[in-house]
Design a protein around this motif. Structure first.
Motif, PDB file in Angstrom:
ATOM      1  N   UNK A  62      33.935  38.370  51.094  1.00  0.00           N
ATOM      2  CA  UNK A  62      32.570  38.652  50.662  1.00  0.00           C
ATOM      3  C   UNK A  62      31.679  39.013  51.848  1.00  0.00           C
ATOM      4  N   UNK A  63      32.031  38.554  53.029  1.00  0.00           N
ATOM      5  CA  UNK A  63      31.231  38.868  54.217  1.00  0.00           C
ATOM      6  C   UNK A  63      31.146  40.374  54.446  1.00  0.00           C
ATOM      7  N   UNK A  64      32.112  41.124  53.937  1.00  0.00           N
ATOM      8  CA  UNK A  64      32.082  42.581  54.119  1.00  0.00           C
ATOM      9  C   UNK A  64      30.897  43.220  53.392  1.00  0.00           C
ATOM     10  N   UNK A  65      30.245  42.491  52.489  1.00  0.00           N
ATOM     11  CA  UNK A  65      29.079  43.007  51.775  1.00  0.00           C
ATOM     12  C   UNK A  65      27.765  42.646  52.465  1.00  0.00           C
ATOM     13  N   UNK A  66      27.829  41.992  53.604  1.00  0.00           N
ATOM     14  CA  UNK A  66      26.618  41.563  54.296  1.00  0.00           C
ATOM     15  C   UNK A  66      25.676  42.702  54.637  1.00  0.00           C
ATOM     16  N   UNK A  67      26.219  43.811  55.112  1.00  0.00           N
ATOM     17  CA  UNK A  67      25.352  44.938  55.455  1.00  0.00           C
ATOM     18  C   UNK A  67      24.729  45.553  54.198  1.00  0.00           C
ATOM     19  N   UNK A  68      25.428  45.498  53.073  1.00  0.00           N
ATOM     20  CA  UNK A  68      24.866  45.979  51.804  1.00  0.00           C
ATOM     21  C   UNK A  68      23.698  45.085  51.365  1.00  0.00           C
ATOM     22  N   UNK A  69      23.839  43.775  51.582  1.00  0.00           N
ATOM     23  CA  UNK A  69      22.748  42.848  51.260  1.00  0.00           C
ATOM     24  C   UNK A  69      21.544  43.156  52.153  1.00  0.00           C
ATOM     25  N   UNK A  70      21.804  43.349  53.438  1.00  0.00           N
ATOM     26  CA  UNK A  70      20.716  43.696  54.359  1.00  0.00           C
ATOM     27  C   UNK A  70      20.029  44.994  53.951  1.00  0.00           C
ATOM     28  N   UNK A  71      20.806  45.928  53.413  1.00  0.00           N
ATOM     29  CA  UNK A  71      20.267  47.213  52.984  1.00  0.00           C
ATOM     30  C   UNK A  71      19.578  47.180  51.632  1.00  0.00           C
ATOM     31  N   UNK A  72      19.680  46.063  50.909  1.00  0.00           N
ATOM     32  CA  UNK A  72      18.989  45.919  49.630  1.00  0.00           C
ATOM     33  C   UNK A  72      19.725  46.435  48.417  1.00  0.00           C
ATOM     34  N   UNK A  73      21.001  46.816  48.564  1.00  0.00           N
ATOM     35  CA  UNK A  73      21.749  47.344  47.420  1.00  0.00           C
ATOM     36  C   UNK A  73      22.582  46.294  46.694  1.00  0.00           C
ATOM     37  N   UNK A  74      22.846  45.162  47.350  1.00  0.00           N
ATOM     38  CA  UNK A  74      23.678  44.099  46.776  1.00  0.00           C
ATOM     39  C   UNK A  74      23.061  42.735  47.101  1.00  0.00           C
ATOM     40  N   UNK A  75      23.470  41.727  46.332  1.00  0.00           N
ATOM     41  CA  UNK A  75      23.111  40.342  46.676  1.00  0.00           C
ATOM     42  C   UNK A  75      24.252  39.438  46.237  1.00  0.00           C
ATOM     43  N   UNK A  76      24.419  38.352  46.961  1.00  0.00           N
ATOM     44  CA  UNK A  76      25.540  37.437  46.732  1.00  0.00           C
ATOM     45  C   UNK A  76      25.014  36.078  46.286  1.00  0.00           C
ATOM     46  N   UNK A  77      25.702  35.511  45.296  1.00  0.00           N
ATOM     47  CA  UNK A  77      25.352  34.185  44.786  1.00  0.00           C
ATOM     48  C   UNK A  77      26.584  33.287  44.807  1.00  0.00           C
ATOM     49  N   UNK A  78      26.341  32.027  45.054  1.00  0.00           N
ATOM     50  CA  UNK A  78      27.376  30.983  44.998  1.00  0.00           C
ATOM     51  C   UNK A  78      27.199  30.293  43.643  1.00  0.00           C
ATOM     52  N   UNK A  79      28.245  30.328  42.827  1.00  0.00           N
ATOM     53  CA  UNK A  79      28.182  29.680  41.517  1.00  0.00           C
ATOM     54  C   UNK A  79      28.975  28.375  41.550  1.00  0.00           C
ATOM     55  N   UNK A  80      28.358  27.326  40.987  1.00  0.00           N
ATOM     56  CA  UNK A  80      29.018  26.019  40.910  1.00  0.00           C
ATOM     57  C   UNK A  80      29.407  25.669  39.476  1.00  0.00           C
ATOM     58  N   UNK A  81      28.688  26.203  38.498  1.00  0.00           N
ATOM     59  CA  UNK A  81      28.897  25.861  37.099  1.00  0.00           C
ATOM     60  C   UNK A  81      28.724  27.147  36.296  1.00  0.00           C
ATOM     61  N   UNK A  82      29.558  27.501  35.373  1.00  0.00           N
ATOM     62  CA  UNK A  82      30.602  26.733  34.721  1.00  0.00           C
ATOM     63  C   UNK A  82      31.895  26.592  35.527  1.00  0.00           C
ATOM     64  N   UNK A  83      32.078  27.401  36.561  1.00  0.00           N
ATOM     65  CA  UNK A  83      33.210  27.212  37.463  1.00  0.00           C
ATOM     66  C   UNK A  83      32.803  27.730  38.834  1.00  0.00           C
TER      67      UNK A  83
END
Length: 135
Positions: A62-83
């Motif tokens: 997922x770290x490979x998407x870091x530059x996309x997050x910085x660029x505003x095209x993607x965002x990453x979330x950590x999900x705990x529930x339902x799994x």
């Protein structure tokens, strides 16, 4: 391991990109805040160190998407529930869509997990290059 070396190289690339974006260790504001209920628990991954930890914990790239997050095209979330899973959102104009949802070692989530995410966002899974760029 090879994954650790790859993550370290991607981490270095992201640090270089970060310097071009102002040098802070934080990502832009997330499109959706953390959400907690008995059916869904998600939180945004808001820093470079957090995305690195998420990739190591979930054994994905997922770290490979870091530059996309910085660029505003993607965002990453950590999900705990339902799994436990990593959720990648992609921006399409003013809306955010779930692009990828992966459990440990790029496993596929349960169908009901995808349904819950779609209800949370109000958008359907976009499967952006799902097979070409799995994290």
């Amino acid at each position: 391991s090879a994954r650790t070396l790859m993550n370290a190289a991607q981490f270095q690339m992201m640090l270089s990109s970060l310097q071009r974006h102002g040098g802070a260790n934080v990502f832009p504001s997330p499109p959706m805040p953390s959400f907690q209920s008995k059916r869904l628990s998600v939180e945004p991954v808001t820093s470079i160190s957090a995305i690195y930890r998420e990739g190591n914990q979930m054994q994905n790239c997922v770290i490979s998407y870091g530059t996309n997050v910085l660029g505003g095209t993607h965002y990453i979330y950590r999900m705990h529930q339902p799994e436990r899973a990593t959720v990648l959102l992609v921006r399409n104009q003013d809306s955010w869509f779930p692009s990828q949802v992966k459990t440990f070692k790029n496993g596929d989530p349960k169908p009901e997990t995808l349904e819950t995410i779609e209800k949370w966002l109000g958008t359907k899974l976009d499967k952006e290059a799902q097979n070409d760029f799995p994290f």
